[in-house]
Design a protein around this motif. Structure first.
Motif, short mmCIF file in Angstrom:
data_model
loop_
_atom_site.label_atom_id
_atom_site.label_comp_id
_atom_site.label_asym_id
_atom_site.label_seq_id
_atom_site.Cartn_x
_atom_site.Cartn_y
_atom_site.Cartn_z
N MET A 1 -84.55 4.88 30.05
CA MET A 1 -83.71 5.05 31.25
C MET A 1 -82.55 5.98 30.96
O MET A 1 -82.15 6.78 31.81
CB MET A 1 -83.16 3.68 31.68
CG MET A 1 -84.21 2.75 32.22
SD MET A 1 -83.50 1.13 32.51
CE MET A 1 -84.99 0.19 32.81
N LEU A 2 -81.99 5.88 29.74
CA LEU A 2 -80.87 6.75 29.39
C LEU A 2 -81.33 8.20 29.28
O LEU A 2 -80.58 9.12 29.59
CB LEU A 2 -80.26 6.31 28.07
CG LEU A 2 -79.35 5.09 28.17
CD1 LEU A 2 -79.07 4.53 26.79
CD2 LEU A 2 -78.05 5.45 28.84
N LEU A 3 -82.59 8.41 28.84
CA LEU A 3 -83.10 9.77 28.70
C LEU A 3 -83.44 10.38 30.06
O LEU A 3 -83.45 11.59 30.20
CB LEU A 3 -84.37 9.76 27.84
CG LEU A 3 -84.13 9.57 26.35
CD1 LEU A 3 -85.46 9.43 25.62
CD2 LEU A 3 -83.36 10.74 25.79
N SER A 4 -83.73 9.52 31.02
CA SER A 4 -84.15 10.05 32.31
C SER A 4 -83.01 10.81 32.98
O SER A 4 -81.84 10.49 32.78
CB SER A 4 -84.62 8.90 33.21
OG SER A 4 -83.78 8.77 34.32
N PRO A 5 -83.36 11.84 33.73
CA PRO A 5 -82.30 12.64 34.38
C PRO A 5 -81.58 11.86 35.49
O PRO A 5 -80.48 12.24 35.88
CB PRO A 5 -83.06 13.84 34.96
CG PRO A 5 -84.47 13.39 35.06
CD PRO A 5 -84.69 12.40 33.97
N ALA A 6 -82.21 10.79 35.96
CA ALA A 6 -81.55 10.02 37.02
C ALA A 6 -80.35 9.28 36.44
O ALA A 6 -80.40 8.82 35.30
CB ALA A 6 -82.53 9.01 37.62
N PRO A 7 -79.25 9.18 37.20
CA PRO A 7 -78.09 8.46 36.68
C PRO A 7 -78.40 6.97 36.46
O PRO A 7 -79.16 6.37 37.22
CB PRO A 7 -77.03 8.64 37.76
CG PRO A 7 -77.77 9.03 38.98
CD PRO A 7 -79.01 9.71 38.54
N LEU A 8 -77.82 6.43 35.41
CA LEU A 8 -78.05 5.03 35.08
C LEU A 8 -77.53 4.11 36.18
O LEU A 8 -78.06 3.01 36.40
CB LEU A 8 -77.36 4.72 33.75
CG LEU A 8 -77.81 3.47 33.01
CD1 LEU A 8 -79.30 3.46 32.80
CD2 LEU A 8 -77.10 3.38 31.66
N GLU A 9 -76.52 4.57 36.90
CA GLU A 9 -75.99 3.78 38.02
C GLU A 9 -77.08 3.55 39.07
O GLU A 9 -77.24 2.45 39.58
CB GLU A 9 -74.81 4.50 38.68
CG GLU A 9 -73.50 4.44 37.90
CD GLU A 9 -73.44 5.48 36.79
OE1 GLU A 9 -74.40 6.26 36.63
OE2 GLU A 9 -72.42 5.50 36.07
N LEU A 10 -77.84 4.62 39.35
CA LEU A 10 -78.90 4.51 40.36
C LEU A 10 -80.00 3.56 39.87
O LEU A 10 -80.51 2.75 40.64
CB LEU A 10 -79.49 5.90 40.63
CG LEU A 10 -80.59 5.92 41.70
CD1 LEU A 10 -79.99 5.68 43.06
CD2 LEU A 10 -81.35 7.23 41.67
N ILE A 11 -80.32 3.65 38.58
CA ILE A 11 -81.37 2.78 38.03
C ILE A 11 -80.91 1.32 38.08
O ILE A 11 -81.67 0.42 38.46
CB ILE A 11 -81.72 3.23 36.60
CG1 ILE A 11 -82.38 4.62 36.66
CG2 ILE A 11 -82.66 2.24 35.94
CD1 ILE A 11 -82.67 5.23 35.33
N SER A 12 -79.62 1.08 37.73
CA SER A 12 -79.11 -0.29 37.81
C SER A 12 -79.15 -0.79 39.25
O SER A 12 -79.48 -1.95 39.50
CB SER A 12 -77.66 -0.35 37.32
OG SER A 12 -77.52 0.26 36.09
N PHE A 13 -78.78 0.10 40.17
CA PHE A 13 -78.82 -0.29 41.58
C PHE A 13 -80.24 -0.66 41.99
O PHE A 13 -80.46 -1.67 42.68
CB PHE A 13 -78.27 0.84 42.45
CG PHE A 13 -78.28 0.53 43.92
CD1 PHE A 13 -77.31 -0.31 44.45
CD2 PHE A 13 -79.25 1.06 44.75
CE1 PHE A 13 -77.32 -0.62 45.80
CE2 PHE A 13 -79.27 0.75 46.10
CZ PHE A 13 -78.29 -0.09 46.62
N ALA A 14 -81.23 0.14 41.54
CA ALA A 14 -82.62 -0.15 41.88
C ALA A 14 -83.06 -1.48 41.30
O ALA A 14 -83.76 -2.26 41.96
CB ALA A 14 -83.52 0.97 41.36
#
Lengths: 216, 240
Positions: free
Chosen positions: A82-95
């Motif tokens: 998740m940290l490597l992904s270009p998407a912000p970690l905030e968005l992943i946490s929100f998901a």
């Protein structure tokens, strides 16, 4: 597919595969089942105390799901991905939070209605109780994200997580129970919505900040 | 001043004399304020002699909240500027604030029994103080359960700031309940409602608690810095 959709679907799949949504739901129903056994089936007593106890059960069953929320990702290396992904970690946490709400908050909301009926809540107030549970579980998950992320690297952190998260549950519990008891319903519902929105906005930010540290 | 003290070596020189000075100041204020409050101030016309509990209770309430505000400020500085001393300061203040909160809860309960006829009432102020106390416990427990000190500092800072948002919300939300506790009487529009004879010793003891907080926090910080030095010295020794 966007990062949000991928994470959302992954989380839902994981929760269904592990029977994850059933366990908290069973916890919720089991806890509400114990209430009349402990208090006695007296109708007037249940009318007063039943709906607030539905709230306690909802808070505890959400709490029970939080411990593994980020811990599993930390252990199996998903967090690094998740940290490597270009998407912000905030968005992943929100998901992740949104998936948790769909998998657990929504079933609790639906199960909360029959539970409240069984605990002698007045039928005309059931719509409000369902709405407040939907908002309240979202608020719990919002602040719970921050607590779960902060304790993700603590082994057997369940008790610590409870100690950290339960004070944060105080505002939604207060307004949720006041909706259930029928006092100033619309004002309490709006504030509950505020708690849910605030949790949804700030929880992922705090969680992402904590998760970046955990992975270092 | 903060930039000057940001250097741990300079901080140790400064705190070596600042901590005893604050401690001595606290002792002087306690020596002056405690007899004033306990013997020479008037008894309340309603509450009688039990009003003297106020002089222990109210300053503890003030500075348990003040300590949390201080921790939140230090946590913010620690998070944003990655400042080691700010982390140390936030951690050092936590046990002091937690004890103040506990003192406030216990004395409030002792005061409530004769005046309200109940040891505990779930009213707004008491409940929010209890939530503050539990928040302190969570903060301290998080610190001590993560071994890596730098990581623990960052995570605790995040938790402290989340709690700083939560506590005012708890405060306002519990105020919705029917409230037994008297409303604020010192800081209010239209001037203080408390008589000057009681305000004097109260403010003196408030100052004493503040100086005590400062002294204990500085001492905690000093011992934390010494502990770090010992740890790094041991590491160095182990590597040789």
């Amino acid at each position: 597919m966007s990062a949000f959709a991928v994470t959302f679907r992954r989380e839902l799949a994981l929760m269904w595969a592990g029977g994850g949504a059933l366990a908290p739901l069973g916890y919720f129903l089991g806890a509400t089942m114990l209430v009349p056994l402990a208090m006695g089936p007296d109708r007037t007593l249940l009318e007063a105390a039943g709906p607030p106890l539905v709230w306690i059960a909802a808070a505890l069953s959400i709490l029970a799901t939080l411990e593994r929320l980020f811990q599993a990702d930390l252990e199996d290396g998903s967090l690094d991905q998740m940290l490597l992904s270009p998407a912000p970690l905030e968005l992943i946490s929100f998901a992740k939070g949104a998936a948790l709400w769909v998998a657990i908050g929504l079933p609790i909301t639906l199960a909360g209605v029959p539970a409240a009926i069984a605990l002698q809540a007045p039928v005309e107030r059931l719509g409000y109780i369902a709405a407040s549970l939907a908002l309240g579980t979202a608020a719990f998950i919002g602040v719970g994200l921050a607590g779960a992320a902060v304790t993700a690297s603590v082994k057997r952190g369940g008790v610590l997580l409870a100690l950290i998260v339960l004070p944060l549950f105080a505002p939604p519990i207060i307004f949720g129970a006041s909706v259930a008891s029928g006092e100033e319903v619309s004002a309490a519902l709006s504030i509950l919505a505020g708690c849910a929105l605030g949790g949804a906005a700030l929880g992922p930010i705090a969680a992402a900040a904590a998760l970046r540290l955990q992975a270092e | 001043m903060f930039a000057f003290l940001a250097n741990p070596a300079r901080f140790m020189v400064f705190s070596a004399w600042a901590a005893p000075v604050l401690f001595a100041g606290a002792l002087i204020l306690f020596a002056a304020g405690a007899p004033w409050a306990l013997f020479y101030s008037p008894a309340d016309y309603q509450m009688g002699e039990t009003v003297r509990i106020m002089y222990v209770h109210v300053p503890a309430a003030w500075w348990s909240m003040g300590a949390y505000a201080f921790m939140a400020g230090a946590s913010f500085v620690g998070l944003v500027w990655r400042h080691v001393l700010a982390d140390v300061a936030a951690r050092a203040a936590a046990p002091v604030g937690a004890v103040f909160a506990a003192v406030c809860l216990v004395t409030g309960s002792l005061w409530g029994a004769p005046t309200w006829g109940t040891w505990w009432e779930w009213d707004g102020r008491m409940t929010s103080m209890l939530v503050l106390f539990v928040t302190y416990l969570g903060y301290i427990a998080l610190w001590s359960s993560i071994e890596d000190e730098e990581k623990a500092a960052r995570l605790a800072a995040i938790l402290c700031l989340v709690g700083a948002i939560n506590l005012p919300i708890v405060k306002f939300s519990v105020d919705w309940w029917s409230t037994l506790h008297q409303p604020a009487s010192i800081m209010r529009s239209g001037g203080s409602a408390i008589s000057g004879e009681m305000l004097g010793p109260l403010l003196t003891l408030g100052g004493a608690y503040l100086l005590l907080f400062g002294a204990l926090t500085l001492m905690n910080m000093r011992s934390a810095i010494y502990r770090r030095r010992v740890n790094s010295a041991e590491l160095k020794k182990a590597r040789q």
